[in-house]
Design an enzyme around this catalytic site. Structure first.
Site, PDB file in Angstrom:
ATOM      1  N   GLU A 160       9.733 -31.687   0.809  1.00  0.00           N
ATOM      2  CA  GLU A 160      10.314 -32.923   0.286  1.00  0.00           C
ATOM      3  C   GLU A 160      11.067 -32.674  -1.020  1.00  0.00           C
ATOM      4  OE1 GLU A 160       7.321 -36.291   2.086  1.00  0.00           O
ATOM      5  OE2 GLU A 160       7.073 -35.789  -0.023  1.00  0.00           O
TER       6      GLU A 160
ATOM      7  N   ARG B 219       2.215 -30.161   7.762  1.00  0.00           N
ATOM      8  CA  ARG B 219       1.824 -30.765   9.036  1.00  0.00           C
ATOM      9  C   ARG B 219       3.067 -31.330   9.710  1.00  0.00           C
ATOM     10  NH1 ARG B 219       2.925 -35.870   7.162  1.00  0.00           N
ATOM     11  NH2 ARG B 219       2.254 -36.231   5.025  1.00  0.00           N
TER      12      ARG B 219
ATOM     13  N   LYS C 255       0.029 -29.284  -5.941  1.00  0.00           N
ATOM     14  CA  LYS C 255       1.484 -29.399  -6.043  1.00  0.00           C
ATOM     15  C   LYS C 255       2.072 -28.575  -7.164  1.00  0.00           C
ATOM     16  CE  LYS C 255       1.292 -34.176  -4.909  1.00  0.00           C
ATOM     17  NZ  LYS C 255       1.923 -35.450  -5.234  1.00  0.00           N
TER      18      LYS C 255
ATOM     19  N   GLU D 135       6.557 -33.848 -14.879  1.00  0.00           N
ATOM     20  CA  GLU D 135       7.938 -33.471 -14.579  1.00  0.00           C
ATOM     21  C   GLU D 135       8.883 -34.603 -14.942  1.00  0.00           C
ATOM     22  OE1 GLU D 135       7.732 -32.492 -10.356  1.00  0.00           O
ATOM     23  OE2 GLU D 135       8.059 -34.572  -9.777  1.00  0.00           O
TER      24      GLU D 135
ATOM     25  N   VAL E 269       5.338 -38.152  10.679  1.00  0.00           N
ATOM     26  CA  VAL E 269       5.612 -39.350  11.482  1.00  0.00           C
ATOM     27  C   VAL E 269       7.077 -39.345  11.951  1.00  0.00           C
ATOM     28  CG1 VAL E 269       5.735 -41.873  11.425  1.00  0.00           C
ATOM     29  CG2 VAL E 269       3.895 -40.698  10.198  1.00  0.00           C
TER      30      VAL E 269
ATOM     31  N   ILE F  25      13.007 -39.264 -12.121  1.00  0.00           N
ATOM     32  CA  ILE F  25      14.352 -39.703 -11.735  1.00  0.00           C
ATOM     33  C   ILE F  25      14.261 -41.182 -11.384  1.00  0.00           C
ATOM     34  CG2 ILE F  25      16.275 -39.338 -10.138  1.00  0.00           C
ATOM     35  CD1 ILE F  25      15.268 -36.538  -9.691  1.00  0.00           C
TER      36      ILE F  25
HETATM   37  P1  ADP Z   1       2.412 -38.043  -2.763  1.00  0.00           P
HETATM   38  O1  ADP Z   1       1.913 -36.724  -2.288  1.00  0.00           O
HETATM   39  O2  ADP Z   1       1.363 -38.857  -3.463  1.00  0.00           O
HETATM   40  O3  ADP Z   1       3.189 -38.800  -1.727  1.00  0.00           O
HETATM   41  P2  ADP Z   1       4.935 -37.173  -3.981  1.00  0.00           P
HETATM   42  O4  ADP Z   1       5.030 -36.043  -4.921  1.00  0.00           O
HETATM   43  O5  ADP Z   1       5.445 -36.960  -2.598  1.00  0.00           O
HETATM   44  O6  ADP Z   1       3.416 -37.689  -3.964  1.00  0.00           O
HETATM   45  O7  ADP Z   1       5.653 -38.446  -4.600  1.00  0.00           O
HETATM   46  C1  ADP Z   1       5.591 -39.699  -3.944  1.00  0.00           C
HETATM   47  C2  ADP Z   1       6.778 -40.552  -4.340  1.00  0.00           C
HETATM   48  O8  ADP Z   1       6.760 -40.805  -5.750  1.00  0.00           O
HETATM   49  C3  ADP Z   1       8.125 -39.915  -4.057  1.00  0.00           C
HETATM   50  O9  ADP Z   1       8.568 -40.125  -2.732  1.00  0.00           O
HETATM   51  C4  ADP Z   1       9.001 -40.638  -5.076  1.00  0.00           C
HETATM   52  O10 ADP Z   1       9.371 -41.910  -4.583  1.00  0.00           O
HETATM   53  C5  ADP Z   1       8.073 -40.806  -6.271  1.00  0.00           C
HETATM   54  N1  ADP Z   1       8.235 -39.669  -7.194  1.00  0.00           N
HETATM   55  C6  ADP Z   1       7.492 -38.545  -7.248  1.00  0.00           C
HETATM   56  N2  ADP Z   1       7.944 -37.707  -8.232  1.00  0.00           N
HETATM   57  C7  ADP Z   1       9.007 -38.327  -8.790  1.00  0.00           C
HETATM   58  C8  ADP Z   1       9.931 -37.979  -9.835  1.00  0.00           C
HETATM   59  N3  ADP Z   1       9.821 -36.841 -10.513  1.00  0.00           N
HETATM   60  N4  ADP Z   1      10.911 -38.858 -10.134  1.00  0.00           N
HETATM   61  C9  ADP Z   1      11.027 -40.023  -9.455  1.00  0.00           C
HETATM   62  N5  ADP Z   1      10.202 -40.407  -8.477  1.00  0.00           N
HETATM   63  C10 ADP Z   1       9.201 -39.580  -8.142  1.00  0.00           C
END
Ligand code: ADP
Length: 451
Positions: free
Chosen positions: A275, A292, A116, A200, A295, A203
């Site tokens: 996303e 990919r 990522k 990072e 859902v 939020i």
């Molecule tokens: P994964 O690949 O494990 O799903 P993501 O990067 O998509 O990881 O993050 C999963 C979830 O974690 C996000 O949908 C969000 O709800 C929360 N999240 C991730 N990064 C942040 C952020 N910088 N601030 C707030 N919530 C976050």
């Protein structure tokens, strides 16, 4: 032109791919574990091969078994669905070296998006907004402390190879950082064989909004609008909709333009999702790419009229996006999806077992994607999704009314499902007003428990 494809998945998505292939005149091969012998994807495929016991590691995740099934049946290509091997770059590579087309992005692109921090870097370069954070991986807690100070707390430590919400830690105070860094690294190392983390800005109350991408093998990229997926419990989405109430035409156009460039620069091909998190000011920030089909793709199919899975097959056969899309992408009306899970609506305990009664709703603007049928026994070994109920209305109010109507006609007997939970969420004034973020479900459940 593919004559025959193998579907390396199970459940509703395997059946979804079989539907797309059949409409294109392509034969299908289903693979199944011993626990899925009586699944509908086995019944509706042209051929079916048992690839091992119930445990996924020895069936749906067993690369040699899947490849042998494709070779024995003379398949031209493999569709991985979502989950299982869908974002496994090694699998995509083995497919190609075995002379099988992998229906998805190229292996090196999947690998790059799987890290990522790397994806963040390429997105930033292409002008896609990202959250303030580390430029590279975290080398030491001193470096992390200095960075967090600069960005401002709270921050989040995230495993670069992460998925499924693992390897993430929210840090609200400098004193917690060293320990949380060590635990994020340990969890990431154990789960993904890669302990690297980045940092990072966190939020607190974001909305989860994602954009659907299609890209052909000739360098053309299209964005099919966005999906709002903020209604989630423990990072598992429960309800998704398209379009998002909070994405203005200008924001959509800006993100679309920057994503077209970014995905083109990356050499992204086939379907994918980018996303974002939306902050309190309405700004979107990139978080990750899912390389990919997802859902929740049907809500996009409803509002665009584009069959995303058929597009995946046609892209993999070398067709151009202009021929597949036949005109500009437009969004019409509003679509909502409820994930119907085999679980208790209050305790969330899994509820596998025999479906003694089963009635699927229908009528205008209603779609049900499922592999279930009366008297089928839901096996306990896999995820709990039994059906996706998707509705389309001319506007959000009509979509909500239609979803309520369809949920009331969805009869499932013999197991518990999330249907009653969905009915309660749909009745919530804040949900109806579209005023929610990713903390909606925890708040909603706490409110109910306190009531
Ligand atoms: P994964 O690949 O494990 O799903 P993501 O990067 O998509 O990881 O993050 C999963 C979830 O974690 C996000 O949908 C969000 O709800 C929360 N999240 C991730 N990064 C942040 C952020 N910088 N601030 C707030 N919530 C976050």
């Amino acid at each position: 032109m593919f004559q025959k494809i193998l579907v390396a998945n199970r459940g509703e998505i395997a059946l979804r791919v079989i539907c797309a292939a059949r409409e294109l005149g392509i034969k299908t091969v289903a693979v199944y574990s011993e626990a899925d012998r009586y699944s509908l994807h086995v019944r509706f495929a042209d051929e079916a091969i048992c690839i091992g016991p119930a445990k996924s590691a020895r069936s749906y995740l067993d690369i040699p078994s899947v490849i042998s099934a494709a070779e024995i049946t003379n398949a031209d290509a493999i569709h991985p669905g979502y989950g299982f091997l869908s974002e496994n770059a090694d699998f995509a590579e083995v497919c190609e070296t075995s002379g099988l087309r992998f229906i998805g992005p190229k292996a090196d692109v999947i690998r790059m998006m799987g890290f990522k921090q790397h994806a963040r870097t390429v997105m930033k370069k292409a002008g896609v907004p990202i959250l303030p954070g580390s430029e590279g991986l975290i080398q030491s807690s001193d470096e992390a402390l200095e960075m967090a100070e600069r960005i401002g707390y709270p921050v989040i430590l995230k495993a670069t190879a992460g998925g499924g919400g693992r390897g993430m830690r929210v840090v609200r105070h400098p004193s917690e950082l060293p320990n949380l860094l060590a635990s994020a690294q340990a969890e990431a190392g154990a789960a993904f064989s890669c302990p690297d983390v980045y940092l990072e800005k966190y939020i607190d109350s974001p909305r989860h909004i994602e954009f659907q991408v299609l890209a052909d093998l000739h360098g053309n990229v299209e964005i099919l609008g966005e999906r709002e997926c903020s209604i989630q419990r423990r990072h598992q989405k429960l309800i998704e909709e398209s379009p998002s109430l909070k994405v203005t035409p200008k924001l959509r156009a800006d993100i679309t333009a920057s994503l077209k460039k970014a995905m083109g620069d990356i050499g992204y091909t086939n379907a994918g999702t980018v996303e974002f998190l939306m902050d309190e000011t309405g700004m979107l920030h990139f978080i990750e790419v899912n390389a990919r089909v997802q859902v929740e793709h049907p809500v996009t199919e409803f509002v665009t009229g584009i069959d995303i899975v058929k597009a995946q097959l046609r892209i993999a056969m070398g067709e151009k996006l202009t021929d597949i899309l036949k005109g500009p992408v437009t969004l019409t009306g509003h679509a909502i999806e409820c994930r119907i899970n085999a679980e208790h609506p209050e305790t969330f305990a899994p509820s596998p077992g025999r479906l003694t009664g089963w009635n699927v709703p229908g009528g205008i603007g209603v779609r049900v994607d499922t592999c279930a049928y009366t008297d089928w026994t839901i096996p306990p070994y896999y995820d709990s999704l039994v059906a996706k109920l998707i509705v389309h209305g001319r506007d959000r109010a009509e979509a909500i009314a239609r979803m309520n109507r369809a949920l009331s006609m969805f009869v499932v007997e013999g197991i518990h499902t999330s249907i009653p939970l969905h009915q309660r969420i749909l009745a919530d004034p804040q949900f109806q007003a579209g005023e929610f973020d990713t903390n909606f479900i925890p708040r909603f459940l706490a409110k109910k428990a306190g009531a």
